[in-house]
Design a protein around this motif. Structure first.
Motif: not given
Ligand SMILES: Cc1cc2nc3c(=O)[nH]c(=O)nc-3n(C[C@H](O)[C@H](O)[C@H](O)COP(=O)(O)OP(=O)(O)OC[C@H]3O[C@@H](n4cnc5c(N)ncnc54)[C@H](O)[C@@H]3O)c2cc1C
Length: 460
Positions: A42, A68, A75, A79, A385
């Motif tokens: 999520a 969690e 997410s 930044g 985005a």
């Molecule tokens: C410090 C930092 C700064 C960044 N700054 C930028 C920015 O300014 N602009 C930008 O475009 N990108 C930025 N990024 C990248 C961006 O935040 C990520 O690419 C984006 O949030 C990814 O979203 P997601 O939902 O794919 O992954 P995540 O937000 O990591 O979500 C994955 C979720 O899966 C859950 N999960 C994992 N394993 C399991 C499991 N086995 N069972 C159930 N749940 C599970 C986790 O708990 C987590 O909540 C940054 C990243 C970081 C770390």
């Protein structure tokens, strides 16, 4: 939690999350369930996908499983750059799908900034979104040369409204010492990431999506996801676990979990803001190889991030986001250098998170209709985005619609796996050592070492 002057709070997910307080967790999955679509994770990817699917097909039974809580991962830690940065190599996507497909991808990302603004407004999500554009500053002759040439390349690939600004134009926007040039695009906005994640989770729930928190998926397979509390059987199973993917069985070498770290100052007083300027609320980055990214927050702080310790041996991640002191000191030094007016400000919080980097740095969205398995990620640090675009694309793929989005070049893109350890650790640390050396020593042009590191890392 500790904190106070001189000793920032460290870890605890992020300032974005802590500043909002902890809401009660949603119920975990406690028994077997049937669904049409089961989404694991999520973060923005999982939540946008659930939201758009529920909006397009209200009858679908959609379950999101989260280890969690919504926004626990990158997410809720990033930044807050909602930018149209393309999450991958244009050259590679074009080699497989043609140049026009990359133009379409770029255009779709630019529209995504407006799409997020529209949806948040329509759904009543106050994510502190401020549409000020993206400003990248060059603070040395070599950075200026690189920035100008990168901007020309990006323009040739259809990046709209990108302009090079001279030092005087930059100075009218923000006081950053030694600026030689900057690249500016209005296509970008600032967000408060945890507000967006929480608001999205609620918007998805209002449309009937079931979100189970404290529910790690132990096994993800065709038609079924196994958890400690029960199994979810679903026609479609979508993986949205980005930087955590390496922990899943069989996925260790799929994507590299790369750390990024941030610090945030206390709110700055009016006199300090007068000296800094930054009234346009652009998100600001620099053109160093190990670059920084920053935003002016809605409550008048500077939040600034960069790459500290990029990678842990064996693809390990620290879930809480504790940040080594040397990384905090390094980011503080960057803050003082770029924003000397804020040099006396206390750092209130430092944290880290993991983002996913594929071996060729190219993100992907996929769905195998036969097995029903799909997912998205590998955004290499440009996922805010891109995850929205991925969510809309997964919606179309699940619904079997052939659309402009399903024809974008990242759909079905495959990256080869990372090398086994210790090669992975040595490679990443060697590359970042080369970038740091180049940042310290290069003068007028990009150093050969940095070019070699680009090639070795698979970025170019
Ligand atoms: C410090 C930092 C700064 C960044 N700054 C930028 C920015 O300014 N602009 C930008 O475009 N990108 C930025 N990024 C990248 C961006 O935040 C990520 O690419 C984006 O949030 C990814 O979203 P997601 O939902 O794919 O992954 P995540 O937000 O990591 O979500 C994955 C979720 O899966 C859950 N999960 C994992 N394993 C399991 C499991 N086995 N069972 C159930 N749940 C599970 C986790 O708990 C987590 O909540 C940054 C990243 C970081 C770390």
């Amino acid at each position: 939690m500790t904190g106070g002057r001189g000793q920032p709070v460290n870890g605890h997910v992020s300032h974005w999350n802590s500043s909002l307080g902890t809401p009660p967790r949603r119920h975990p999955l406690l028994s077997d369930a049937d669904a049409d679509v089961c989404i694991v994770g999520a973060g923005f990817t999982g939540l946008w996908t659930a939201y758009y699917l529920a909006r397009a097909a209200p009858r679908l039974r959609i379950v999101v499983l989260e280890a969690e809580f919504a926004g626990f991962g990158a997410s809720g830690r990033n930044g807050g750059w909602l930018s149209a940065d393309l999450p991958g190599s244009r050259r590679r996507y074009a080699a497989a799908h043609g140049r026009a497909s990359v133009f379409a991808f770029q255009h779709a990302l630019e529209q995504t900034v407006d799409e997020v603004e529209t949806v948040t407004a329509n759904e009543g999500i106050d994510a502190e979104l401020r549409h000020g554009g993206v400003l990248r500053v060059a603070c040395s002759p070599s950075q200026a040369a690189r920035l100008t040439s990168q901007a020309a390349t990006e323009q040739s690939w259809g990046v709209a409204e990108l302009r090079i600004l001279g030092p005087d134009e930059v100075a009218r926007r923000v006081a950053i010492p030694d600026v030689r040039a900057a690249a500016f695009t209005p296509r970008g906005a600032r967000i408060q990431p945890s507000l967006l994640a929480r608001g999205l989770a609620r918007a998805a729930e209002r449309r009937g999506v079931r979100i189970c928190e404290s529910t790690p998926a132990r096994e993800i397979g065709p038609g079924v996801v196994r958890t400690d509390g029960g199994d979810v059987r679903a026609e479609f199973v979508l993986r949205a676990t980005e930087g955590f993917t390496a922990h899943l069985p069989g996925q260790r070498r799929q994507w590299l979990p790369m750390n990024s770290s941030m610090i945030v100052t206390e709110p700055l007083d009016a006199t300090t803001w007068e000296r800094i300027g930054w009234d346009g609320h652009e998100v600001i980055g620099d053109a160093a190889h190990v670059f920084m990214y920053a935003q002016r927050t809605a409550d008048g702080r500077i939040a600034l991030g960069g790459r500290g310790s990029p990678y842990r041996y064996g693809s390990r991640t620290d879930p809480g986001g504790h940040t080594p002191q040397r990384t905090v000191d390094g980011l503080r030094a960057v803050l003082d250098r770029r924003f000397p007016a804020a040099a006396g400000a206390a750092i209130e919080h430092a944290w880290s998170g993991a983002l996913a980097v594929p071996r060729d740095w190219c993100a992907s969205v996929w769905l195998d209709r036969e097995s029903g398995l799909g997912g998205a990620g590998g955004y290499s640090g440009h996922g805010v985005a891109a995850s929205n675009l991925a969510g809309r694309t997964l919606r179309d793929l699940v619904l079997g619609a052939d659309t402009e989005l399903t024809r974008l070049p990242w759909v079905g893109h495959r990256s080869r796996r990372w090398e086994p350890e210790p090669l992975r650790w040595l490679g990443v640390h060697g590359i970042y050592a080369a970038y740091r050396f180049a940042d310290r020593h290069e003068r007028r042009r990009t150093s050969i070492l940095a070019r070699a590191a680009d090639t070795l890392s698979g970025r170019t």
